[in-house]
Write a protein that holds these residues in place. Sequence first.
Motif, PDB file in Angstrom:
ATOM      1  N   LEU A   5       3.707  -1.985  12.734  1.00 58.31           N
ATOM      2  CA  LEU A   5       3.771  -1.505  11.355  1.00 58.31           C
ATOM      3  C   LEU A   5       5.066  -1.987  10.710  1.00 58.31           C
ATOM      4  O   LEU A   5       6.159  -1.785  11.261  1.00 58.31           O
ATOM      5  CB  LEU A   5       3.733   0.019  11.313  1.00 58.31           C
ATOM      6  CG  LEU A   5       2.536   0.700  11.980  1.00 58.31           C
ATOM      7  CD1 LEU A   5       2.754   2.211  12.005  1.00 58.31           C
ATOM      8  CD2 LEU A   5       1.243   0.356  11.267  1.00 58.31           C
ATOM      9  N   LEU A   6       4.950  -2.595   9.560  1.00 58.98           N
ATOM     10  CA  LEU A   6       6.104  -2.923   8.729  1.00 58.98           C
ATOM     11  C   LEU A   6       6.041  -1.975   7.537  1.00 58.98           C
ATOM     12  O   LEU A   6       5.074  -2.015   6.761  1.00 58.98           O
ATOM     13  CB  LEU A   6       6.054  -4.380   8.276  1.00 58.98           C
ATOM     14  CG  LEU A   6       7.262  -4.881   7.481  1.00 58.98           C
ATOM     15  CD1 LEU A   6       8.502  -4.945   8.371  1.00 58.98           C
ATOM     16  CD2 LEU A   6       6.979  -6.244   6.871  1.00 58.98           C
ATOM     17  N   HIS A   7       7.055  -1.121   7.372  1.00 60.06           N
ATOM     18  CA  HIS A   7       6.891  -0.045   6.398  1.00 60.06           C
ATOM     19  C   HIS A   7       8.235   0.507   5.929  1.00 60.06           C
ATOM     20  O   HIS A   7       9.296   0.195   6.471  1.00 60.06           O
ATOM     21  CB  HIS A   7       6.005   1.074   6.969  1.00 60.06           C
ATOM     22  CG  HIS A   7       6.402   1.566   8.328  1.00 60.06           C
ATOM     23  ND1 HIS A   7       5.675   2.503   9.026  1.00 60.06           N
ATOM     24  CD2 HIS A   7       7.456   1.270   9.139  1.00 60.06           C
ATOM     25  CE1 HIS A   7       6.240   2.757  10.191  1.00 60.06           C
ATOM     26  NE2 HIS A   7       7.318   2.027  10.278  1.00 60.06           N
ATOM     27  N   HIS A   8       8.161   1.362   4.917  1.00 68.04           N
ATOM     28  CA  HIS A   8       9.288   2.124   4.403  1.00 68.04           C
ATOM     29  C   HIS A   8       8.699   3.285   3.606  1.00 68.04           C
ATOM     30  O   HIS A   8       7.501   3.559   3.721  1.00 68.04           O
ATOM     31  CB  HIS A   8      10.205   1.250   3.531  1.00 68.04           C
ATOM     32  CG  HIS A   8       9.623   0.851   2.216  1.00 68.04           C
ATOM     33  ND1 HIS A   8       8.666  -0.149   2.086  1.00 68.04           N
ATOM     34  CD2 HIS A   8       9.847   1.312   0.961  1.00 68.04           C
ATOM     35  CE1 HIS A   8       8.351  -0.290   0.810  1.00 68.04           C
ATOM     36  NE2 HIS A   8       9.043   0.587   0.107  1.00 68.04           N
ATOM     37  N   LEU A  17       3.181   1.062   3.167  1.00 67.29           N
ATOM     38  CA  LEU A  17       2.845   0.093   4.209  1.00 67.29           C
ATOM     39  C   LEU A  17       2.981  -1.314   3.628  1.00 67.29           C
ATOM     40  O   LEU A  17       2.340  -1.656   2.642  1.00 67.29           O
ATOM     41  CB  LEU A  17       1.414   0.332   4.698  1.00 67.29           C
ATOM     42  CG  LEU A  17       0.898  -0.580   5.818  1.00 67.29           C
ATOM     43  CD1 LEU A  17       1.711  -0.373   7.099  1.00 67.29           C
ATOM     44  CD2 LEU A  17      -0.587  -0.310   6.071  1.00 67.29           C
ATOM     45  N   ASP A  18       3.828  -2.123   4.277  1.00 65.69           N
ATOM     46  CA  ASP A  18       4.114  -3.470   3.787  1.00 65.69           C
ATOM     47  C   ASP A  18       3.446  -4.562   4.607  1.00 65.69           C
ATOM     48  O   ASP A  18       3.172  -5.648   4.089  1.00 65.69           O
ATOM     49  CB  ASP A  18       5.636  -3.700   3.811  1.00 65.69           C
ATOM     50  CG  ASP A  18       6.390  -2.608   3.079  1.00 65.69           C
ATOM     51  OD1 ASP A  18       6.100  -2.397   1.888  1.00 65.69           O
ATOM     52  OD2 ASP A  18       7.235  -1.946   3.699  1.00 65.69           O
ATOM     53  N   GLY A  19       3.188  -4.296   5.878  1.00 62.12           N
ATOM     54  CA  GLY A  19       2.555  -5.280   6.745  1.00 62.12           C
ATOM     55  C   GLY A  19       1.915  -4.591   7.937  1.00 62.12           C
ATOM     56  O   GLY A  19       2.413  -3.570   8.419  1.00 62.12           O
ATOM     57  N   LEU A  20       0.813  -5.160   8.429  1.00 59.96           N
ATOM     58  CA  LEU A  20       0.066  -4.568   9.547  1.00 59.96           C
ATOM     59  C   LEU A  20      -0.412  -5.703  10.444  1.00 59.96           C
ATOM     60  O   LEU A  20      -1.220  -6.528  10.040  1.00 59.96           O
ATOM     61  CB  LEU A  20      -1.113  -3.766   9.020  1.00 59.96           C
ATOM     62  CG  LEU A  20      -2.039  -3.107  10.029  1.00 59.96           C
ATOM     63  CD1 LEU A  20      -1.280  -2.121  10.918  1.00 59.96           C
ATOM     64  CD2 LEU A  20      -3.182  -2.388   9.313  1.00 59.96           C
ATOM     65  N   VAL A  42       0.863  -1.182   0.000  1.00 63.30           N
ATOM     66  CA  VAL A  42       0.000   0.000   0.000  1.00 63.30           C
ATOM     67  C   VAL A  42       0.897   1.229   0.000  1.00 63.30           C
ATOM     68  O   VAL A  42       1.775   1.360   0.854  1.00 63.30           O
ATOM     69  CB  VAL A  42      -0.919   0.018   1.239  1.00 63.30           C
ATOM     70  CG1 VAL A  42      -1.737   1.300   1.285  1.00 63.30           C
ATOM     71  CG2 VAL A  42      -1.825  -1.202   1.246  1.00 63.30           C
ATOM     72  N   GLN A  43       0.687   2.125  -0.944  1.00 62.99           N
ATOM     73  CA  GLN A  43       1.512   3.339  -1.000  1.00 62.99           C
ATOM     74  C   GLN A  43       0.622   4.564  -1.145  1.00 62.99           C
ATOM     75  O   GLN A  43      -0.294   4.588  -1.965  1.00 62.99           O
ATOM     76  CB  GLN A  43       2.507   3.274  -2.159  1.00 62.99           C
ATOM     77  CG  GLN A  43       3.523   4.415  -2.130  1.00 62.99           C
ATOM     78  CD  GLN A  43       4.611   4.225  -3.165  1.00 62.99           C
ATOM     79  OE1 GLN A  43       4.494   4.733  -4.273  1.00 62.99           O
ATOM     80  NE2 GLN A  43       5.660   3.494  -2.805  1.00 62.99           N
ATOM     81  N   LEU A  44       0.925   5.593  -0.333  1.00 63.56           N
ATOM     82  CA  LEU A  44       0.210   6.863  -0.389  1.00 63.56           C
ATOM     83  C   LEU A  44       1.045   7.899  -1.123  1.00 63.56           C
ATOM     84  O   LEU A  44       2.272   7.845  -1.113  1.00 63.56           O
ATOM     85  CB  LEU A  44      -0.111   7.352   1.026  1.00 63.56           C
ATOM     86  CG  LEU A  44      -0.883   6.384   1.924  1.00 63.56           C
ATOM     87  CD1 LEU A  44      -1.165   7.034   3.279  1.00 63.56           C
ATOM     88  CD2 LEU A  44      -2.176   5.924   1.272  1.00 63.56           C
TER      89      LEU A  44
END
Length: 218
Positions: free
Chosen positions: A108-111, A212-215, A77-79
């Motif tokens: 949150l797994l993110h970058h 967002l890569d994982g939640l 998911v990308q904003l």
Amino acid sequence: MKTQFHKFPKSVAATALLLVTLTLPTFGAQAPEYFSVDLSPHQLWTWVNYRPSFEWSPPAAGRHNFNGVPFNLTSVVQLTGASQARTGDFRPTQAAYRLDRKFTKIHLLHHCEFRSATGSPIAKMILRYEDGTEYVFILRYGLHFQDWNAITPTASGMGATTKHAWVSPQLSSLGSGNYSGLWHTVVPNPHPEKSVTEIEFQTVFGPSSYTLDGLTFE
């Protein structure tokens, strides 16, 4: 549409502990339960199809354990961020997921893509409770995540609630000291006694594009 959850089974160690408690008194905390959210309703790419650069060296798709917490890597998911928007490349401005459950922590797994100054607000995470109240948590560059290729594996330099989740040499520059990375941020729920009806992620149109890569909830 109702958000799909995946309940992770307890570890082997936790299962063994459970068997012992059938005959012995229990001392200490119970092993936590984790629930992941299916991100696919707002995905821009499946995990296997996401490639921000030919240098990108991600973990394989599927279930992973980062810092003792399970995540499902299936969707990205990308904003939208200002750097992309200025070129006419607009991404979604928000992504919301129905929950209707209680929990104590958000994992949150993110970058992100594109760099920003440390501390710059990039996105906000909103918890909406059943009583109509909200909790807003600001996600900041350099404190909770960085650009996927702006990583120093020996020192995170991040906020107290954030750790490296994945660090890997970039595919095109093995041995050069360049790495790809993902970050893991833990956000305590300030009202674990209340049911959360929805979690939403919104861009604040900073330079970076929040990804967002994982939640996972605990």
